[in-house]
Design a protein around this motif. Structure first.
Motif, PDB file in Angstrom:
ATOM      1  N   GLY A 140      -0.043  -5.199 -10.035  1.00  0.00           N
ATOM      2  CA  GLY A 140       0.076  -3.880  -9.423  1.00  0.00           C
ATOM      3  C   GLY A 140      -0.961  -2.910  -9.962  1.00  0.00           C
ATOM      4  O   GLY A 140      -1.636  -2.202  -9.200  1.00  0.00           O
ATOM      5  N   LYS A 141      -1.123  -2.887 -11.276  1.00  0.00           N
ATOM      6  CA  LYS A 141      -2.115  -2.000 -11.880  1.00  0.00           C
ATOM      7  C   LYS A 141      -3.533  -2.439 -11.539  1.00  0.00           C
ATOM      8  O   LYS A 141      -4.419  -1.594 -11.325  1.00  0.00           O
ATOM      9  N   ALA A 142      -3.738  -3.751 -11.471  1.00  0.00           N
ATOM     10  CA  ALA A 142      -5.066  -4.251 -11.105  1.00  0.00           C
ATOM     11  C   ALA A 142      -5.424  -3.837  -9.682  1.00  0.00           C
ATOM     12  O   ALA A 142      -6.565  -3.432  -9.401  1.00  0.00           O
ATOM     13  N   ALA A 143      -4.454  -3.931  -8.760  1.00  0.00           N
ATOM     14  CA  ALA A 143      -4.701  -3.539  -7.372  1.00  0.00           C
ATOM     15  C   ALA A 143      -4.991  -2.048  -7.272  1.00  0.00           C
ATOM     16  O   ALA A 143      -5.900  -1.626  -6.549  1.00  0.00           O
ATOM     17  N   PHE A 187       2.065   0.921  -6.756  1.00  0.00           N
ATOM     18  CA  PHE A 187       1.521  -0.424  -6.633  1.00  0.00           C
ATOM     19  C   PHE A 187       2.361  -1.416  -7.423  1.00  0.00           C
ATOM     20  O   PHE A 187       2.626  -2.534  -6.958  1.00  0.00           O
ATOM     21  N   VAL A 188       2.778  -1.021  -8.619  1.00  0.00           N
ATOM     22  CA  VAL A 188       3.615  -1.901  -9.436  1.00  0.00           C
ATOM     23  C   VAL A 188       4.929  -2.178  -8.712  1.00  0.00           C
ATOM     24  O   VAL A 188       5.389  -3.322  -8.636  1.00  0.00           O
ATOM     25  N   ASP A 189       5.546  -1.133  -8.165  1.00  0.00           N
ATOM     26  CA  ASP A 189       6.793  -1.308  -7.424  1.00  0.00           C
ATOM     27  C   ASP A 189       6.584  -2.200  -6.205  1.00  0.00           C
ATOM     28  O   ASP A 189       7.441  -3.017  -5.852  1.00  0.00           O
ATOM     29  N   GLY A 190       5.434  -2.049  -5.556  1.00  0.00           N
ATOM     30  CA  GLY A 190       5.139  -2.864  -4.394  1.00  0.00           C
ATOM     31  C   GLY A 190       5.017  -4.336  -4.742  1.00  0.00           C
ATOM     32  O   GLY A 190       5.548  -5.199  -4.033  1.00  0.00           O
ATOM     33  N   PHE A 191       4.367  -4.640  -5.856  1.00  0.00           N
ATOM     34  CA  PHE A 191       4.233  -6.039  -6.264  1.00  0.00           C
ATOM     35  C   PHE A 191       5.558  -6.587  -6.776  1.00  0.00           C
ATOM     36  O   PHE A 191       5.816  -7.788  -6.666  1.00  0.00           O
ATOM     37  N   ARG A 192       6.412  -5.727  -7.287  1.00  0.00           N
ATOM     38  CA  ARG A 192       7.748  -6.186  -7.678  1.00  0.00           C
ATOM     39  C   ARG A 192       8.543  -6.598  -6.432  1.00  0.00           C
ATOM     40  O   ARG A 192       9.227  -7.629  -6.423  1.00  0.00           O
ATOM     41  N   ALA A 193       8.450  -5.806  -5.371  1.00  0.00           N
ATOM     42  CA  ALA A 193       9.117  -6.149  -4.110  1.00  0.00           C
ATOM     43  C   ALA A 193       8.500  -7.398  -3.500  1.00  0.00           C
ATOM     44  O   ALA A 193       9.207  -8.245  -2.928  1.00  0.00           O
ATOM     45  N   LEU A 194       7.179  -7.540  -3.634  1.00  0.00           N
ATOM     46  CA  LEU A 194       6.505  -8.728  -3.119  1.00  0.00           C
ATOM     47  C   LEU A 194       7.025  -9.986  -3.806  1.00  0.00           C
ATOM     48  O   LEU A 194       7.202 -11.023  -3.169  1.00  0.00           O
ATOM     49  N   HIS A 195       7.280  -9.887  -5.090  1.00  0.00           N
ATOM     50  CA  HIS A 195       7.789 -11.034  -5.843  1.00  0.00           C
ATOM     51  C   HIS A 195       9.094 -11.539  -5.238  1.00  0.00           C
ATOM     52  O   HIS A 195       9.298 -12.748  -5.092  1.00  0.00           O
ATOM     53  N   SER A 196       9.983 -10.619  -4.868  1.00  0.00           N
ATOM     54  CA  SER A 196      11.255 -11.016  -4.263  1.00  0.00           C
ATOM     55  C   SER A 196      11.022 -11.696  -2.920  1.00  0.00           C
ATOM     56  O   SER A 196      11.676 -12.703  -2.597  1.00  0.00           O
ATOM     57  N   THR A 197      10.087 -11.173  -2.132  1.00  0.00           N
ATOM     58  CA  THR A 197       9.789 -11.759  -0.831  1.00  0.00           C
ATOM     59  C   THR A 197       9.214 -13.158  -0.962  1.00  0.00           C
ATOM     60  O   THR A 197       9.576 -14.068  -0.210  1.00  0.00           O
ATOM     61  N   VAL A 198       8.332 -13.339  -1.926  1.00  0.00           N
ATOM     62  CA  VAL A 198       7.720 -14.658  -2.136  1.00  0.00           C
ATOM     63  C   VAL A 198       8.779 -15.673  -2.531  1.00  0.00           C
ATOM     64  O   VAL A 198       8.781 -16.812  -2.055  1.00  0.00           O
ATOM     65  N   ARG A 199       9.701 -15.262  -3.389  1.00  0.00           N
ATOM     66  CA  ARG A 199      10.739 -16.186  -3.834  1.00  0.00           C
ATOM     67  C   ARG A 199      11.733 -16.505  -2.722  1.00  0.00           C
ATOM     68  O   ARG A 199      12.342 -17.568  -2.703  1.00  0.00           O
ATOM     69  N   GLU A 200      11.898 -15.574  -1.769  1.00  0.00           N
ATOM     70  CA  GLU A 200      12.828 -15.801  -0.657  1.00  0.00           C
ATOM     71  C   GLU A 200      12.248 -16.764   0.379  1.00  0.00           C
ATOM     72  O   GLU A 200      12.982 -17.543   0.989  1.00  0.00           O
ATOM     73  N   ARG A 201      10.939 -16.701   0.598  1.00  0.00           N
ATOM     74  CA  ARG A 201      10.289 -17.538   1.605  1.00  0.00           C
ATOM     75  C   ARG A 201       9.047 -18.198   1.012  1.00  0.00           C
ATOM     76  O   ARG A 201       7.920 -17.960   1.462  1.00  0.00           O
ATOM     77  N   LEU A 221       0.836  -1.195   0.000  1.00  0.00           N
ATOM     78  CA  LEU A 221       0.000   0.000   0.000  1.00  0.00           C
ATOM     79  C   LEU A 221       0.873   1.248   0.000  1.00  0.00           C
ATOM     80  O   LEU A 221       1.854   1.326   0.731  1.00  0.00           O
ATOM     81  N   PRO A 222       0.521   2.242  -0.818  1.00  0.00           N
ATOM     82  CA  PRO A 222       1.345   3.454  -0.882  1.00  0.00           C
ATOM     83  C   PRO A 222       1.243   4.255   0.405  1.00  0.00           C
ATOM     84  O   PRO A 222       0.246   4.168   1.124  1.00  0.00           O
ATOM     85  N   PRO A 223       2.273   5.039   0.719  1.00  0.00           N
ATOM     86  CA  PRO A 223       2.218   5.884   1.920  1.00  0.00           C
ATOM     87  C   PRO A 223       1.037   6.846   1.842  1.00  0.00           C
ATOM     88  O   PRO A 223       0.621   7.257   0.767  1.00  0.00           O
ATOM     89  N   GLN A 224       0.523   7.209   2.996  1.00  0.00           N
ATOM     90  CA  GLN A 224      -0.649   8.080   3.033  1.00  0.00           C
ATOM     91  C   GLN A 224      -0.369   9.461   2.446  1.00  0.00           C
ATOM     92  O   GLN A 224      -1.265  10.143   1.969  1.00  0.00           O
ATOM     93  N   ARG A 225       0.888   9.867   2.435  1.00  0.00           N
ATOM     94  CA  ARG A 225       1.205  11.207   1.958  1.00  0.00           C
ATOM     95  C   ARG A 225       1.158  11.319   0.432  1.00  0.00           C
ATOM     96  O   ARG A 225       1.257  12.411  -0.119  1.00  0.00           O
ATOM     97  N   THR A 226       1.069  10.195  -0.238  1.00  0.00           N
ATOM     98  CA  THR A 226       1.090  10.223  -1.691  1.00  0.00           C
ATOM     99  C   THR A 226      -0.310  10.302  -2.260  1.00  0.00           C
ATOM    100  O   THR A 226      -1.293  10.037  -1.583  1.00  0.00           O
ATOM    101  N   GLY A 227      -0.390  10.658  -3.517  1.00  0.00           N
ATOM    102  CA  GLY A 227      -1.653  10.648  -4.236  1.00  0.00           C
ATOM    103  C   GLY A 227      -1.870   9.288  -4.855  1.00  0.00           C
ATOM    104  O   GLY A 227      -1.286   8.297  -4.450  1.00  0.00           O
ATOM    105  N   SER A 228      -2.712   9.255  -5.864  1.00  0.00           N
ATOM    106  CA  SER A 228      -3.038   7.985  -6.514  1.00  0.00           C
ATOM    107  C   SER A 228      -2.000   7.671  -7.579  1.00  0.00           C
ATOM    108  O   SER A 228      -2.209   7.891  -8.761  1.00  0.00           O
ATOM    109  N   ILE A 229      -0.862   7.153  -7.163  1.00  0.00           N
ATOM    110  CA  ILE A 229       0.236   6.879  -8.082  1.00  0.00           C
ATOM    111  C   ILE A 229       0.270   5.395  -8.385  1.00  0.00           C
ATOM    112  O   ILE A 229       0.645   4.574  -7.546  1.00  0.00           O
ATOM    113  N   GLU A 230      -0.108   5.057  -9.609  1.00  0.00           N
ATOM    114  CA  GLU A 230      -0.202   3.660 -10.020  1.00  0.00           C
ATOM    115  C   GLU A 230       1.128   2.939  -9.912  1.00  0.00           C
ATOM    116  O   GLU A 230       1.194   1.765  -9.545  1.00  0.00           O
TER     117      GLU A 230
END
Length: 207
Positions: free
Chosen positions: A196-199, A98-112, A86-95
């Motif tokens: 990310g875009k879907a979310a 979300f994409v960057d967040g799911f990219r980081a999630l991918h690394s976490t999933v592969r690690e564990r 989830l984007p920080p509360q200080r940001t606007g609606s920056i798509e």
């Protein structure tokens, strides 16, 4: 078994349940990652730890309790990763956030991967049903707490009604993304961009 192994086993058995429990859970997760949840048994845990079965049973009454405790622990890891999407509360609606967040999630999933398979596996162990329900309730509650101020900033109408629905939609997208990420053949960039875009669009669907 040689004398050194017997001595090591004897010392290991004297650690005590409180000190042993984290090792039991680490071993259970290791077995789950390498062989699958079905092979997480008291006997296999004992063999891998180099102790007798009574040592493992002194920590947990049975396999179900080991898996439930493991799920509770790993839910913390899963939750931390999902909240970072989830984007920080200080940001606007920056798509892109979300994409960057799911990219980081991918690394976490592969690690564990075992942690995520326990929570979001397509064929969960029946012993884990109740624990999975509790774990997902925790995810929903924490996601709702973090999402509320963000949706307030976005001025989402009828927030008390919309929030539970958006949490469910977001969690469903995350679950689908994780299952795709666990697929070794998945294109990480395409997965991150698509989910990310879907979310993002799902979160902004309610005006």
């Amino acid at each position: 078994m040689n004398e050194a192994a017997i001595a090591n086993r004897g010392r290991a058995e004297h650690l005590g349940p409180d000190r042993r429990r984290p090792q039991v859970l680490d071993t259970a997760l290791e077995i789950a990652a390498q062989q699958g949840l079905a092979d997480v048994t008291m006997g296999n845990i004992a063999n891998r730890l180099g102790v007798t079965r009574p040592v493992v049973y002194a920590c947990y009454p049975g396999r179900g309790e080991v898996l439930a405790a493991l799920l509770d622990r790993e839910t913390d890891e899963v939750l931390a990763s999902l909240l970072e999407l989830l984007p920080p509360q200080r940001t606007g609606s920056i798509e892109q956030l979300f994409v960057d967040g799911f990219r980081a999630l991918h690394s976490t999933v592969r690690e564990r991967p075992a942690s995520w398979r326990i929570m979001f596996g397509a064929d969960p162990d029946p012993v884990l049903t109740a624990a999975i329900v509790r774990g997902r309730d925790r995810l929903r509650n924490q996601l709702a707490t973090v999402m509320r101020p963000l949706l307030q900033r976005w001025q989402v109408a009828d927030l008390d009604i919309a929030l539970p629905m958006l949490v469910e939609v977001f969690l469903a997208i995350c679950e689908a993304a994780v299952r795709k990420m666990l697929d070794a053949d998945g294109d990480s960039e395409l997965v991150a961009e698509t989910f990310g875009k879907a979310a993002y669009r799902a979160m902004r669907a309610k005006p």
